[in-house]
Enzyme design. Structure first.
Site, mmCIF file in Angstrom:
data_model
loop_
_atom_site.group_PDB
_atom_site.id
_atom_site.type_symbol
_atom_site.label_atom_id
_atom_site.label_comp_id
_atom_site.label_asym_id
_atom_site.label_seq_id
_atom_site.Cartn_x
_atom_site.Cartn_y
_atom_site.Cartn_z
ATOM 1 N N CYS A 51 0.842 -1.061 -0.018
ATOM 2 C CA CYS A 51 -0.066 0.041 -0.079
ATOM 3 C C CYS A 51 0.914 1.145 0.096
ATOM 4 O O CYS A 51 1.943 1.174 0.867
ATOM 5 C CB CYS A 51 -0.800 -0.018 1.242
ATOM 6 S SG CYS A 51 -1.630 1.573 1.499
ATOM 7 N N ASP A 58 -0.075 -5.955 0.152
ATOM 8 C CA ASP A 58 -1.449 -6.158 -0.467
ATOM 9 C C ASP A 58 -1.397 -7.294 -1.033
ATOM 10 O O ASP A 58 -0.175 -7.692 -1.749
ATOM 11 C CB ASP A 58 -1.778 -5.100 -1.413
ATOM 12 C CG ASP A 58 -2.211 -3.762 -0.601
ATOM 13 O OD1 ASP A 58 -3.198 -3.833 0.547
ATOM 14 O OD2 ASP A 58 -1.951 -2.626 -1.087
#
Length: 153
Positions: A51, A58
């Site tokens: 992120c 992620d």
């Protein structure tokens, strides 16, 4: 922009994971069936990036479908390229479209689509889809096979 090589420069030798997509290299090999319209599928069920705001990881299941023209992308180079996102901070949409556009720029395929099936962050999965246009006529185009996220459902 990701570097490209004509020929399998990374095959048969040790290659470190690139630190970022900008440092990655995509190897291209000649398509032995340029006269045929056929689908090539790569699936990366354990894709990771970061992120850009929080630095938290992620995770996504990425499916890349393409119809080659003159060139094929070599799978080891593609795996290293995808792995280069591991420490790269970008939103889901940016990662998904960057992959697609880098591949299109490198290979100039007849057609390409990508499905980025991102696992939830903050309780909401984000799925990102993109393609270069309508698929070629007569192409057998199977479903990408990734069910919608249902959590514990």
């Amino acid at each position: 922009m990701t570097k490209t090589h004509k020929g399998a420069a990374l095959l048969g030798r040790m290659a470190a994971l690139p630190a970022s997509p900008d440092e990655a290299e995509l190897d291209l090999v000649p398509n032995p069936h340029k006269d045929a319209t056929y689908l090539v599928r790569f699936t990366a069920p354990e894709f990771t990036s970061l992120c850009p705001v929080t630095g938290q990881p992620d995770f996504a299941h990425i499916v890349i479908d393409y119809v080659p023209a003159e060139w094929l992308v070599e799978s080891k180079a593609l795996k290293l390229y995808l792995g280069s996102f591991r420490n790269h901070g970008a939103f889901h949409e940016d990662c998904t479209l960057r992959i697609a556009r880098d591949l299109v720029a490198a290979m100039t395929p007849k057609w390409l689509r990508i499905g980025g099936y991102w696992y939830p962050r903050g309780g909401m999965p984000i799925d990102v889809f993109w393609q270069t246009g309508a698929p070629p006529e007569g192409l057998w185009l199977p479903d990408q096979g990734v069910p919608p996220y249902r959590g514990r459902g």
